[in-house]
Structure formats: structure tokens, C-alpha cells
Design an enzyme around this catalytic site. Structure first.
Site, PDB file in Angstrom:
ATOM      1  N   LYS A 197       0.867  -1.183   0.000  1.00 56.35           N
ATOM      2  CA  LYS A 197       0.000   0.000   0.000  1.00 56.35           C
ATOM      3  C   LYS A 197       0.898   1.224   0.000  1.00 56.35           C
ATOM      4  O   LYS A 197       1.634   1.477   0.954  1.00 56.35           O
ATOM      5  CB  LYS A 197      -0.925  -0.007   1.218  1.00 56.35           C
ATOM      6  N   ARG A 207     -10.466  10.672   1.498  1.00 58.82           N
ATOM      7  CA  ARG A 207     -10.475  11.443   2.745  1.00 58.82           C
ATOM      8  C   ARG A 207     -11.837  12.097   2.960  1.00 58.82           C
ATOM      9  O   ARG A 207     -12.323  12.191   4.089  1.00 58.82           O
ATOM     10  CB  ARG A 207      -9.352  12.476   2.741  1.00 58.82           C
ATOM     11  N   ARG A 218       0.970   9.969   5.556  1.00 57.75           N
ATOM     12  CA  ARG A 218       1.229   8.665   6.170  1.00 57.75           C
ATOM     13  C   ARG A 218       2.516   8.036   5.624  1.00 57.75           C
ATOM     14  O   ARG A 218       2.637   6.818   5.563  1.00 57.75           O
ATOM     15  CB  ARG A 218       0.033   7.738   5.927  1.00 57.75           C
ATOM     16  N   GLU A 234       7.516  -6.837   1.275  1.00 52.75           N
ATOM     17  CA  GLU A 234       6.301  -6.682   2.080  1.00 52.75           C
ATOM     18  C   GLU A 234       5.327  -7.839   1.823  1.00 52.75           C
ATOM     19  O   GLU A 234       4.741  -8.391   2.750  1.00 52.75           O
ATOM     20  CB  GLU A 234       5.620  -5.348   1.755  1.00 52.75           C
ATOM     21  N   LYS A 249      -2.121  -1.579  -3.689  1.00 52.53           N
ATOM     22  CA  LYS A 249      -2.961  -0.384  -3.683  1.00 52.53           C
ATOM     23  C   LYS A 249      -2.078   0.848  -3.793  1.00 52.53           C
ATOM     24  O   LYS A 249      -1.107   0.964  -3.027  1.00 52.53           O
ATOM     25  CB  LYS A 249      -3.783  -0.350  -2.388  1.00 52.53           C
ATOM     26  N   SER A 275      -9.973   5.782  -4.950  1.00 52.53           N
ATOM     27  CA  SER A 275     -10.902   6.895  -5.145  1.00 52.53           C
ATOM     28  C   SER A 275     -10.442   7.880  -6.205  1.00 52.53           C
ATOM     29  O   SER A 275     -11.251   8.367  -7.008  1.00 52.53           O
ATOM     30  CB  SER A 275     -11.106   7.621  -3.822  1.00 52.53           C
ATOM     31  N   TYR A 314     -15.112   0.985  -7.124  1.00 55.09           N
ATOM     32  CA  TYR A 314     -16.404   1.610  -6.849  1.00 55.09           C
ATOM     33  C   TYR A 314     -17.361   1.440  -8.023  1.00 55.09           C
ATOM     34  O   TYR A 314     -18.556   1.696  -7.889  1.00 55.09           O
ATOM     35  CB  TYR A 314     -16.198   3.094  -6.525  1.00 55.09           C
TER      36      TYR A 314
END
Length: 327
Positions: A197, A207, A218, A234, A249, A275, A314
Site C-alpha cells: 500500500k 479522505r 502517512r 512486504e 494499492k 478513489s 467503486y
């Protein structure tokens, strides 16, 4: 005049021929629908940066789940937005908190016909918007966060989640959650780990979707965009720790990472069309700059072609409807 000895165009001549030799196909079961449910809403609240996507009420969430089941989607991923937040994300552990009671309600509604997946992260629940608890100097405390993740995993499993999906990118999160689930008698609940990610600008509209309280970024725990080999490390760590599925992602801007991870993984690999990817397609389509349906289908096909077993998008329900029309 010389003629080409090989003519690949022969197999592109008609739609039927192209369908015959297609190397990648889409099916509703390939698609997972992310949904947002917000505590206290009396009617769905549109997300301005994601046209067509809403924050659901607890009632309309069940309608979305019914539709996902009817369309044969691969799953539904729940994100809960509580009315009250605090520094440690207490609402994430409450059996009657918005996410856990929504898991329970959706599971009761769809039974075994649709996998109910739950986001396992603190960012929606904290008043600072980070994916973990903070130290006195404002850094994310990895190991203190793991203790809460373990409890969240058990709470979500007890609410009925078919799959828990840790997305916080804390070191060791899969091992801790696996152990907690097993100790609580939930050995059969799989983990979908957000393994690669990235700290991406493509998350912007999300957000708004979760009313994030984050200021800053982050980057101290999500991956850095220039890094490729690190994603394999990872993924391998999460698989070793017991992940049943892993995720890359975002998807479209990281197709090389997705292909790399799919090549080395012996568990299913999901990818999340996030998004910002959704918003760009919708914005361009609204201006008439692209063929909306064609671009949506092409983008998901590209993600599947790169190696994704499943795609979180989505557009999932809409795509499934189109596939049904053409079946």
C-alpha cells in the site's frame, strides 16, 4: 510484392473472433465493492469528489449489499464512519459500534451468498486520522497499534466478517491478527492483507468519503512510490505471517508492482482501484473527453491482465450489470 508471413490481424477481424482468443475476461465474481456507512445519517450523503458514490445509512447499506449479492459480486468491503472519534479509535472495538454492527447486519442479510469483508484500520476511528495510535511526540506507535489491531480482528470476526482486511501497513500486523483470531476460535476467518500500500496522492477523494481528520501524511508507514523491490519484501512477509490473500494499492499507477507481486505470490492477489482513479474517470467522462463505459472496462481489464485475482472498485456493481447484459 512480398507479403507478411504472419498475420496476427486475422484473429482480430470480428468481435466473435476477438472474444474467442481473449486472454483476460471479466466476471462479477472478480469484483469487490467498497462501501461507506456513516453513523447517524438518515439519508445517503453524496461524496462530491466521487460522483455516484455515497456515504450510506445503515438501511441503504443493506440495499447495496442486496444488490451486490444479486449481481454475484465477489464481495463487499465495509468502511465505518463513527459519530465520535478519539485518540485511540475506541469505537473500532465496540461490538455496537458502526462498523461492527454493520458487519453483523449485512452478514445477517446476505448469509453465505456474498463474502462480507471489513477494513481493519484505525484511521476512520481516530481524531487525528492516522492508522495507529500516536506516541507523545506524534509518531505512529507500531507495536501499540498492533495490540488494538488484534482486538479489532477478533471484534470483526465475532460480528460475522467473512474476511478481515488490515490496511494500516504496520510491521507484523498479519502475524498478530492471525494469532488473535486463532486464539479466539476464529481459525477459519481469512486475512486479506494490504501488503503493498503506497503513500499515494490518488487517495484524495477517500479522505472526504470517510471524513478523515488527518493533517499531514502517512509516509512513515505506507510505501514510497519509487520503490519496487520493497513491495515484494512486504508481500513475502505477509504471506509468511499467514495472509490468505494480499493486495496492491493503488492499482492503475502500480501495475508493474501488481505484476511483480502476482508473479511471486502463491495466494490470491487483489488490487484496489482507488478513489482518485475513480474520480478521474468520472470527471473526464462528465466533460465528454472519454467514452466512460469503455474506459471503465478497459481499466479493470488492465488490472486483471496485470495479475489481479480480484479488483476492488467503486464501479463494481455497474460493471457487473454490464456483464450481465452481455452474457
Amino acid at each position: 510484392m512480398s507479403f507478411p508471413a504472419r498475420r496476427p490481424r486475422r484473429l482480430r477481424r470480428t468481435p466473435a473472433l476477438r472474444r474467442l482468443v481473449a486472454e483476460t475476461r471479466l466476471h462479477p465474481a472478480d469484483l469487490i465493492l467498497p462501501v461507506f456507512v456513516r453513523e447517524g445519517l438518515t439519508e445517503p450523503s453524496p461524496i462530491s469528489s466521487m460522483p455516484g458514490v455515497v456515504q450510506h445509512t445503515e438501511a441503504t447499506l443493506l440495499e447495496a449489499a442486496d444488490e451486490a449479492r444479486e449481481l454475484g459480486l465477489g464481495g463487499i468491503m465495509l468502511f465505518g464512519i463513527p459519530a465520535v472519534r478519539d485518540a485511540s479509535g475506541t469505537a473500532s472495538l465496540d461490538p455496537e459500534g458502526i462498523l461492527n454492527r454493520s458487519i453483523r447486519a449485512v452478514k445477517e442479510r446476505v448469509g453465505e451468498e456474498l463474502p462480507v469483508m471489513s477494513d481493519l484500520c484505525l484511521d476512520e476511528f481516530t481524531d487525528h486520522g492516522h492508522c495507529g495510535v500516536l506516541t507523545a511526540d506524534g509518531a505512529v506507535d507500531n507495536d501499540a497499534t498492533l495490540e488494538i489491531y488484534a482486538q479489532m480482528g477478533v471484534a470483526q470476526a465475532e460480528a460475522g466478517a467473512d474476511v478481515v482486511a488490515p490496511s494500516g501497513m504496520m510491521d507484523g500486523q498479519v502475524a498478530v491478527i492471525r494469532q488473535a483470531l486463532d486464539d479466539a476460535g476464529h481459525q477459519d476467518v481469512p486475512i486479506l492483507a494490504y501488503s503493498a500500500k503506497y503513500a499515494s496522492a490518488f487517495y484524495g477523494p477517500f479522505r472526504e468519503a470517510v471524513d478523515s481528520q488527518l493533517s499531514g501524511d502517512r509516509r512513515t508507514y505506507q510505501m514510497d512510490a519509487p520503490n519496487r523491490t520493497e513491495a515484494l519484501r512486504e508481500a513475502e512477509l505477509d504471506i509468511t505471517e499467514g495472509a490468505d490473500m494480499i493486495m496492491v494499492k493503488p492499482a492503475t499507477a502500480y501495475l508493474d508492482i501488481l505484476a511483480d507481486v502476482a508473479e511471486i505470490s502463491d495466494v490470491p492477489v487483489a488490487a484496489y482501484q482507488v478513489s482518485g482513479e475513480y474520480a478521474m474517470i468520472e470527471a473526464a467522462a462528465a466533460r465528454g473527453w472519454i467514452d466512460r463505459r469503455a474506459v471503465i472496462l478497459e481499466s479493470i481489464t488492465a488490472i486483471r491482465r496485470a495479475g489481479a485475482t480480484n479488483v476492488l472498485t467503486y464501479h463494481a456493481a455497474e460493471i457487473a450489470g454490464w456483464l450481465r447484459e452481455n452474457s
